[in-house]
Design a protein around this motif. Structure first.
Motif, PDB file in Angstrom:
ATOM      1  N   LYS A  35      29.965 -11.049   9.503  1.00 39.46           N
ATOM      2  CA  LYS A  35      29.299 -11.885  10.511  1.00 39.46           C
ATOM      3  C   LYS A  35      29.563 -13.362  10.235  1.00 39.46           C
ATOM      4  O   LYS A  35      29.819 -14.136  11.156  1.00 39.46           O
ATOM      5  N   SER A  36      29.535 -13.746   8.970  1.00 38.23           N
ATOM      6  CA  SER A  36      29.806 -15.143   8.609  1.00 38.23           C
ATOM      7  C   SER A  36      31.258 -15.523   8.902  1.00 38.23           C
ATOM      8  O   SER A  36      31.593 -16.694   9.039  1.00 38.23           O
ATOM      9  N   GLU A  37      32.129 -14.512   9.011  1.00 36.22           N
ATOM     10  CA  GLU A  37      33.547 -14.708   9.331  1.00 36.22           C
ATOM     11  C   GLU A  37      33.819 -14.517  10.829  1.00 36.22           C
ATOM     12  O   GLU A  37      34.966 -14.482  11.251  1.00 36.22           O
ATOM     13  N   ASN A  38      32.750 -14.315  11.602  1.00 39.11           N
ATOM     14  CA  ASN A  38      32.856 -14.064  13.053  1.00 39.11           C
ATOM     15  C   ASN A  38      33.646 -12.799  13.369  1.00 39.11           C
ATOM     16  O   ASN A  38      34.443 -12.767  14.304  1.00 39.11           O
ATOM     17  N   GLU A  40      33.183  -8.712  14.137  1.00 41.31           N
ATOM     18  CA  GLU A  40      32.327  -7.584  14.491  1.00 41.31           C
ATOM     19  C   GLU A  40      33.006  -6.334  13.924  1.00 41.31           C
ATOM     20  O   GLU A  40      34.067  -5.932  14.402  1.00 41.31           O
ATOM     21  N   GLN A  97      40.894 -12.451   4.382  1.00 45.84           N
ATOM     22  CA  GLN A  97      39.626 -12.222   5.063  1.00 45.84           C
ATOM     23  C   GLN A  97      39.082 -10.817   4.796  1.00 45.84           C
ATOM     24  O   GLN A  97      37.888 -10.653   4.544  1.00 45.84           O
TER      25      GLN A  97
END
Length: 111
Positions: A35-38, A40, A97
Protein backbone atom coordinates in the motif's frame (compact mmCIF):
# COMPACT_ATOMS: atom_id res chain seq x y z
CA UNK A 1 15.39 4.85 11.64
CA UNK A 2 11.83 4.72 10.34
CA UNK A 3 9.20 2.09 10.99
CA UNK A 4 5.96 0.71 9.62
CA UNK A 5 3.17 0.92 12.19
CA UNK A 6 1.71 -2.58 12.19
CA UNK A 7 -0.56 -4.41 14.65
CA UNK A 8 0.14 -1.88 17.37
CA UNK A 9 3.91 -2.06 17.08
CA UNK A 10 6.67 -0.50 15.03
CA UNK A 11 8.48 -2.63 12.45
CA UNK A 12 11.81 -0.97 11.67
CA UNK A 13 12.86 -0.29 8.09
CA UNK A 14 15.77 1.52 6.48
CA UNK A 15 15.55 4.87 4.67
CA UNK A 16 14.30 3.14 1.50
CA UNK A 17 11.62 1.06 3.22
CA UNK A 18 13.39 -2.33 3.37
CA UNK A 19 12.85 -4.25 6.61
CA UNK A 20 15.75 -4.17 9.05
CA UNK A 21 14.84 -7.66 10.33
CA UNK A 22 13.41 -9.90 7.61
CA UNK A 23 12.07 -12.26 10.29
CA UNK A 24 9.42 -9.63 11.10
CA UNK A 25 7.80 -10.07 7.66
CA UNK A 26 4.31 -11.48 7.31
CA UNK A 27 1.79 -11.49 4.46
CA UNK A 28 -0.24 -8.91 6.39
CA UNK A 29 2.80 -6.64 6.69
CA UNK A 30 3.42 -7.16 2.95
CA UNK A 31 -0.02 -5.66 2.28
CA UNK A 32 0.92 -2.57 4.29
CA UNK A 33 4.25 -2.21 2.48
CA UNK A 34 2.52 -2.69 -0.89
CA UNK A 35 0.00 0.00 0.00
CA UNK A 36 2.86 2.38 0.80
CA UNK A 37 4.21 1.55 -2.69
CA UNK A 38 0.78 2.21 -4.28
CA UNK A 39 0.40 -1.43 -5.27
CA UNK A 40 -2.87 -3.32 -4.93
CA UNK A 41 -1.77 -6.92 -4.33
CA UNK A 42 -3.33 -9.44 -6.71
CA UNK A 43 -2.52 -13.15 -7.13
CA UNK A 44 0.08 -12.25 -9.79
CA UNK A 45 1.92 -10.01 -7.30
CA UNK A 46 1.85 -12.73 -4.63
CA UNK A 47 3.28 -15.21 -7.13
CA UNK A 48 6.35 -12.98 -7.58
CA UNK A 49 6.64 -12.18 -3.86
CA UNK A 50 6.43 -15.86 -2.88
CA UNK A 51 8.92 -16.78 -5.61
CA UNK A 52 11.37 -14.18 -4.27
CA UNK A 53 10.99 -15.43 -0.71
CA UNK A 54 11.67 -19.02 -1.83
CA UNK A 55 14.65 -17.88 -3.90
CA UNK A 56 16.05 -15.96 -0.92
CA UNK A 57 15.54 -18.92 1.39
CA UNK A 58 17.51 -21.15 -0.99
CA UNK A 59 20.32 -18.79 -2.01
CA UNK A 60 20.42 -16.21 0.84
CA UNK A 61 20.45 -13.37 -1.70
CA UNK A 62 17.77 -11.26 -3.33
CA UNK A 63 18.05 -11.60 -7.12
CA UNK A 64 18.72 -8.64 -9.40
CA UNK A 65 16.16 -8.10 -12.16
CA UNK A 66 18.06 -10.11 -14.80
CA UNK A 67 18.27 -13.13 -12.52
CA UNK A 68 14.62 -12.68 -11.50
CA UNK A 69 13.51 -12.68 -15.15
CA UNK A 70 15.63 -15.75 -15.94
CA UNK A 71 14.45 -17.75 -12.91
CA UNK A 72 10.78 -16.76 -13.33
CA UNK A 73 10.97 -17.88 -16.97
CA UNK A 74 12.41 -21.24 -15.88
CA UNK A 75 9.70 -21.81 -13.28
CA UNK A 76 6.60 -20.17 -14.82
CA UNK A 77 7.31 -19.86 -18.54
CA UNK A 78 8.16 -17.03 -20.88
CA UNK A 79 4.96 -15.04 -20.30
CA UNK A 80 5.50 -14.60 -16.54
CA UNK A 81 9.26 -14.34 -16.87
CA UNK A 82 8.89 -11.40 -19.23
CA UNK A 83 10.48 -8.17 -18.04
CA UNK A 84 7.55 -6.05 -19.33
CA UNK A 85 5.10 -8.26 -17.45
CA UNK A 86 7.09 -7.92 -14.23
CA UNK A 87 7.35 -4.14 -14.65
CA UNK A 88 3.58 -3.98 -15.16
CA UNK A 89 3.22 -5.52 -11.69
CA UNK A 90 6.03 -3.58 -10.01
CA UNK A 91 6.55 -0.33 -11.97
CA UNK A 92 9.42 0.96 -9.82
CA UNK A 93 11.51 -2.11 -10.56
CA UNK A 94 10.38 -5.70 -10.22
CA UNK A 95 13.39 -6.79 -8.21
CA UNK A 96 13.60 -3.68 -5.98
CA UNK A 97 9.92 -3.12 -5.32
CA UNK A 98 8.92 -6.78 -5.08
CA UNK A 99 11.81 -7.53 -2.70
CA UNK A 100 10.72 -4.66 -0.47
CA UNK A 101 7.16 -6.04 -0.33
CA UNK A 102 8.56 -9.55 0.24
CA UNK A 103 10.47 -8.24 3.27
CA UNK A 104 13.84 -9.01 1.69
CA UNK A 105 17.00 -6.91 1.46
CA UNK A 106 17.54 -4.66 -1.53
CA UNK A 107 18.84 -6.78 -4.42
CA UNK A 108 22.53 -6.58 -5.17
CA UNK A 109 23.29 -4.19 -8.01
CA UNK A 110 20.07 -2.17 -7.65
CA UNK A 111 20.54 1.56 -7.44
Amino acid sequence: MSAYQFNGSAVAHDEEGYLVDIAEWSPELALLIAKSENIEMAPEHWEVVNFLRSYYEEYQVAPAVRVLVKEMTKKYGKEKGDQKYLYSLFPYGPAKQACKIAGLPKPTGCV
